[in-house]
Every structure is written in C-alpha cells, then in structure tokens.
Design an enzyme around this catalytic site. Structure first.
Site, PDB file in Angstrom:
ATOM      1  N   HIS A 222       0.880  -1.173   0.000  1.00 20.91           N
ATOM      2  CA  HIS A 222       0.000   0.000   0.000  1.00 20.91           C
ATOM      3  C   HIS A 222       0.921   1.228   0.000  1.00 20.91           C
ATOM      4  CE1 HIS A 222      -4.063  -1.777   0.548  1.00 20.91           C
ATOM      5  NE2 HIS A 222      -3.317  -2.836   0.837  1.00 20.91           N
ATOM      6  N   CYS A 253      -7.958  -1.060   3.511  1.00 17.29           N
ATOM      7  CA  CYS A 253      -8.597  -2.161   4.228  1.00 17.29           C
ATOM      8  C   CYS A 253      -9.562  -1.575   5.239  1.00 17.29           C
ATOM      9  CB  CYS A 253      -7.548  -3.033   4.924  1.00 17.29           C
ATOM     10  SG  CYS A 253      -8.296  -4.350   5.897  1.00 17.29           S
ATOM     11  N   ASN A 262      -3.583   0.964  -2.733  1.00 15.59           N
ATOM     12  CA  ASN A 262      -2.478   0.080  -3.113  1.00 15.59           C
ATOM     13  C   ASN A 262      -1.549   0.808  -4.077  1.00 15.59           C
ATOM     14  OD1 ASN A 262      -4.969  -1.751  -2.636  1.00 15.59           O
ATOM     15  ND2 ASN A 262      -3.252  -3.156  -2.580  1.00 15.59           N
TER      16      ASN A 262
HETATM   17  P1  HMG Z   1     -17.450 -14.224  12.424  1.00 18.47           P
HETATM   18  O1  HMG Z   1     -18.450 -13.214  12.813  1.00 18.47           O
HETATM   19  O2  HMG Z   1     -16.490 -14.710  13.454  1.00 18.47           O
HETATM   20  O3  HMG Z   1     -18.164 -15.459  11.730  1.00 18.47           O
HETATM   21  O4  HMG Z   1     -16.638 -13.617  11.197  1.00 18.47           O
HETATM   22  P2  HMG Z   1     -18.632 -16.855  12.336  1.00 18.47           P
HETATM   23  O5  HMG Z   1     -17.705 -17.909  11.850  1.00 18.47           O
HETATM   24  O6  HMG Z   1     -18.815 -16.723  13.826  1.00 18.47           O
HETATM   25  O7  HMG Z   1     -20.059 -17.029  11.674  1.00 18.47           O
HETATM   26  C1  HMG Z   1     -21.137 -16.133  12.004  1.00 18.47           C
HETATM   27  C2  HMG Z   1     -22.185 -16.170  10.917  1.00 18.47           C
HETATM   28  O8  HMG Z   1     -21.641 -15.656   9.707  1.00 18.47           O
HETATM   29  C3  HMG Z   1     -22.691 -17.571  10.560  1.00 18.47           C
HETATM   30  O9  HMG Z   1     -24.081 -17.444  10.198  1.00 18.47           O
HETATM   31  C4  HMG Z   1     -21.922 -17.952   9.344  1.00 18.47           C
HETATM   32  O10 HMG Z   1     -22.589 -18.869   8.480  1.00 18.47           O
HETATM   33  C5  HMG Z   1     -21.792 -16.603   8.649  1.00 18.47           C
HETATM   34  P3  HMG Z   1     -25.234 -17.901  11.208  1.00 18.47           P
HETATM   35  O11 HMG Z   1     -24.971 -19.371  11.442  1.00 18.47           O
HETATM   36  O12 HMG Z   1     -25.050 -17.085  12.435  1.00 18.47           O
HETATM   37  O13 HMG Z   1     -26.478 -17.608  10.434  1.00 18.47           O
HETATM   38  N1  HMG Z   1     -20.578 -16.565   7.832  1.00 18.47           N
HETATM   39  C6  HMG Z   1     -20.548 -16.258   6.533  1.00 18.47           C
HETATM   40  N2  HMG Z   1     -21.486 -15.882   5.653  1.00 18.47           N
HETATM   41  C7  HMG Z   1     -21.102 -15.661   4.389  1.00 18.47           C
HETATM   42  N3  HMG Z   1     -19.824 -15.804   3.960  1.00 18.47           N
HETATM   43  C8  HMG Z   1     -18.845 -16.153   4.797  1.00 18.47           C
HETATM   44  C9  HMG Z   1     -19.205 -16.385   6.155  1.00 18.47           C
HETATM   45  N4  HMG Z   1     -18.487 -16.771   7.227  1.00 18.47           N
HETATM   46  C10 HMG Z   1     -19.327 -16.866   8.248  1.00 18.47           C
HETATM   47  N5  HMG Z   1     -17.592 -16.318   4.368  1.00 18.47           N
HETATM   48  C11 HMG Z   1     -15.272 -13.823   9.241  1.00 18.47           C
HETATM   49  C12 HMG Z   1     -15.498 -14.289  10.671  1.00 18.47           C
HETATM   50  C13 HMG Z   1     -13.919 -14.360   8.800  1.00 18.47           C
HETATM   51  C14 HMG Z   1     -16.367 -14.385   8.367  1.00 18.47           C
HETATM   52  C15 HMG Z   1     -15.302 -12.264   9.220  1.00 18.47           C
HETATM   53  O14 HMG Z   1     -14.392 -11.807  10.150  1.00 18.47           O
HETATM   54  C16 HMG Z   1     -14.988 -11.700   7.856  1.00 18.47           C
HETATM   55  O15 HMG Z   1     -15.757 -11.839   6.929  1.00 18.47           O
HETATM   56  N6  HMG Z   1     -13.816 -10.998   7.747  1.00 18.47           N
HETATM   57  C17 HMG Z   1     -13.375 -10.448   6.472  1.00 18.47           C
HETATM   58  C18 HMG Z   1     -12.688  -9.121   6.667  1.00 18.47           C
HETATM   59  C19 HMG Z   1     -12.180  -8.643   5.347  1.00 18.47           C
HETATM   60  O16 HMG Z   1     -12.669  -9.021   4.284  1.00 18.47           O
HETATM   61  N7  HMG Z   1     -11.157  -7.759   5.382  1.00 18.47           N
HETATM   62  C20 HMG Z   1     -10.556  -7.215   4.168  1.00 18.47           C
HETATM   63  C21 HMG Z   1      -9.723  -8.219   3.410  1.00 18.47           C
HETATM   64  S1  HMG Z   1      -8.110  -8.455   4.090  1.00 18.47           S
HETATM   65  C22 HMG Z   1      -7.154  -7.205   3.355  1.00 18.47           C
HETATM   66  O17 HMG Z   1      -7.679  -6.302   2.749  1.00 18.47           O
HETATM   67  C23 HMG Z   1      -5.663  -7.285   3.456  1.00 18.47           C
HETATM   68  C24 HMG Z   1      -4.988  -7.705   2.119  1.00 18.47           C
HETATM   69  O18 HMG Z   1      -5.314  -6.794   1.079  1.00 18.47           O
HETATM   70  C25 HMG Z   1      -3.469  -7.758   2.296  1.00 18.47           C
HETATM   71  C26 HMG Z   1      -2.879  -6.495   2.945  1.00 18.47           C
HETATM   72  O19 HMG Z   1      -3.102  -5.383   2.449  1.00 18.47           O
HETATM   73  O20 HMG Z   1      -2.167  -6.686   3.942  1.00 18.47           O
HETATM   74  C27 HMG Z   1      -5.460  -9.096   1.678  1.00 18.47           C
HETATM   75 MG    MG Z   2      -4.320  -4.876   0.761  1.00 20.75          MG
END
Ligand code: HMG
Ligand code: MG
Length: 312
Positions: A222, A253, A262
């Site tokens: 970034h 993010c 980025n």
């Molecule tokens: P959580 O709240 O702990 O989820 O989130 P959970 O496992 O406790 O599940 C809760 C509910 O969510 C459940 O439904 C699951 O089915 C549902 P319920 O049974 O209660 O009805 N659920 C989902 N639904 C749809 N799709 C899914 C999903 N997972 C669970 N995949 C979780 C944990 C990982 C899902 C959450 O924290 C999350 O989605 N985090 C994503 C954050 C994110 O996207 N951040 C940006 C990307 S990272 C980045 O940008 C960095 C990078 O560019 C590199 C860099 O720059 O360093 C890559």
């Molecule tokens: Mg990134």
C-alpha cells in the site's frame, strides 16, 4: 489525455541488472481497490471494470471476496458477480476466502483460484477475522485442504508484515513464522502485505532475505507513505516476480484505518516499462479505465501516472 505511444516515454536507459525478465501483475483493484469504498459500486460497473482490466492485458484479476457481507458490505454481491462474470480465456479470477462457508460459496460458482488472508499480528487477526493469531490458521487449514482437493489454486496473504497500527514494529522472525505456516499448509504463493504502507526498501530486503523460497513470494504494497514503488523495485532486485497492484491506486482495508490505496498499476507499469521488464499490460488502456472508474467514484485517481497522462 496524452497517449503513452505519442510521448514515446518512458525512455529505457536503466540497467536491467538483477531484474527479472518478466513480472506477473496480480491486479487487486476490483477487490482491495473497491472493498473500502463507502458508496456501493453497482454490479454492472464492477463487471465492466473487470472486463476493461482484462482487455488491458492483465492476466490475474482478483475479482471479489467471499467474506461475511456484513463485514464488507461493498462486496456483498460476490455471488452475483461471479455468476455474471464473463471470464476471458487466459485470465484467472481469484477471490478471497476466509473460511469454509466462503469456500462453499466459491465452489458453487466454479471458482478456480482462491486466496486465504492471514495476519502476522495478533491484533489484526482479531480485528480482521474475529480470530486469535492461532485460531486464524485453524480456520484456514480445512479451507486449503478442501480447496486443493478440488483442484483449486490457493494463495496466502499475510498482512502487517512491515508494521502494525496497534502493535507497532513487527519482528521479521514473527513474519517468517506466520508466513511459513501458510506455505506449509499448501499455499502456492505467499503475498507479503504492507497493509499500512510503512515499509521502506531496506526493510523489504530484510524480510525477503529471511525466507529461503523467494520464488514463492509476492509483494503487496500500500502506498500510504509514497514508498510502494521503491519497495517494489527492491523486491524485484531480490528475485520477486509477482507484484500486487490496483488500477488507479484504489484501495484500503476497512479493518485497518491507516491503510490507503495500493500501489497503482499504472505507476508500476510505467516503472516496469522504463526498466525493460515485461508485464503484458497496455498503459493507455489502464489509464482510460482508471479515468472511467474515477468518474464513477466521483473523485480523481491518486495514481501519479494517471494524473500526469491526463493532466488532472
Ligand atoms: P465471524 O463473525 O467470526 O463469523 O466472522 P462466524 O464464523 O462466527 O459465523 C457467524 C455467521 O456468519 C454464521 O451465520 C456464518 O454462516 C456466517 P449464522 O450461522 O449465524 O447464520 N458466515 C458467513 N457468511 C457468508 N460468507 C462467509 C461467512 N463466514 C461466516 N464467508 C469472518 C469471521 C472471517 C467471516 C469475518 O471476520 C470476515 O468476513 N472478515 C473479512 C474481513 C475482510 O474481508 N477484510 C478485508 C480483506 S483483508 C485485506 O484487505 C488485506 C490484504 O489486502 C493484504 C494487505 O493489504 O495486507 C489481503
Ligand atoms: Mg491490501
């Protein structure tokens, strides 16, 4: 807009010593670029964005994320996007998948390439994934096992490799230990993320040198402190041949407020052209795509090259 062809620039004078012949650009504009946008970007715009990027010659387009829609509302249309995406031959469209629920969604839509995304630090693992440092690996392990069993390519991201807004400096050993766990799990590539853009070239060299397998590494910078391009050049000189970037310099993010855009793909391409490293992308097409996207987002692209070539 000035065409690069008309300008006849950049001039190729630099020594190619220690640089690779070719670099793979891992374009993250449609995912990392858009995930932080507050106003929802329409599905048709996202699809056109991806198609324009493919037409510009980029062969790897990170399309979206199968994360929880409440965590990243901008990408809540991931299933629809994949269902409607017209894939171009020779282009891969990886998606981010954090857990088995995300993998189920990706598999149902015929995805062939996924990326899991871990953190080198405890705090960011909790903020970004709602998991402790160790729990994140437990969450990824069945994803990687199943995805590979289904013949998918799995990339691993590691965030906060060069500094963390809550924990400060991140020791190189800690980065290597976390990265090792992702590679040992079966990721074909590890993308080292400078999530908040604080790295400088010497630091990049130190982190890369601490991994024995540079062929399996990619870099994800970034540009918060304006160092992304210098860091990229340092990484190329260390042997890295895959570089993540985002068209127009979009990005950030939502769970790391200190993260800005980025490295801009146009800035990367300008430098690669200047030093004679092949990449396959057409700069004029990229610039017009970023201008088109900037109009839709209602603000100019932060890319220096886009600004220079468009006089904006
Ligand atoms: P959580 O709240 O702990 O989820 O989130 P959970 O496992 O406790 O599940 C809760 C509910 O969510 C459940 O439904 C699951 O089915 C549902 P319920 O049974 O209660 O009805 N659920 C989902 N639904 C749809 N799709 C899914 C999903 N997972 C669970 N995949 C979780 C944990 C990982 C899902 C959450 O924290 C999350 O989605 N985090 C994503 C954050 C994110 O996207 N951040 C940006 C990307 S990272 C980045 O940008 C960095 C990078 O560019 C590199 C860099 O720059 O360093 C890559
Ligand atoms: Mg990134």
């Amino acid at each position: 807009m000035v065409s690069v062809r008309e300008l006849g620039l950049p001039q190729r004078e630099a020594s190619r010593a220690e640089l690779p012949e070719r670099v793979t650009i891992w374009e993250v504009g449609a995912r990392d670029g858009l995930q932080n946008e507050q106003a929802i970007v329409g599905l048709d715009t996202k699809l056109e964005f991806l198609d324009r990027l493919a037409a510009a010659g980029l062969g790897t387009l990170e399309a979206t994320s199968f994360v929880h829609p409440k965590w990243v509302p901008q990408l809540a249309d991931a299933d629809d996007l994949l269902a409607k995406l017209e894939r171009r031959e020779g282009v891969r469209y990886p998606v981010l998948v954090p857990n088995e629920r995300g993998l189920d969604r990706a598999l149902a839509l015929g995805v062939e390439s996924i990326a899991i995304f871990g953190s080198a630090t405890e705090t960011f693992a909790r903020k970004n994934l709602n998991r402790s440092f160790d729990e994140q690996f437990a969450m990824f392990e069945p994803v990687v096992r199943r995805a590979r069993h289904e013949g998918l390519q799995v990339r691993g991201y590691l965030s906060m490799c060069f500094g963390d807004p809550w924990e400060g400096a991140v020791p190189v050993d800690q980065v290597v230990a976390a990265g090792r766990r992702l590679l040992d799990m079966g990721c074909f590539q590890l993308s080292l993320g400078d999530t908040i853009g604080v790295a400088t070239p010497g630091h990049v060299e130190a982190v890369l040198a601490a991994f024995p397998e540079v062929d399996s590494l990619a870099v994800h910078f970034h540009d918060t402190y304006g160092q992304a391009l210098s860091n990229t050049l340092a990484a190329l000189r260390c042997g890295v041949t895959t570089v993540d970037s985002s068209a127009g310099g979009l990005g950030g993010c939502p769970y790391a407020k200190a993260a800005t855009g980025n490295l801009a793909t146009e800035d990367l391409v300008w430098m690669l052209d200047g030093v004679g490293v092949e990449h396959g992308a057409d700069l004029d097409s990229l610039v017009s795509t970023s201008v088109w996207m900037a109009e839709r987002l209602g603000r100019p692209s932060p890319s220096r090259v886009v600004k220079a070539l468009t006089g904006s």
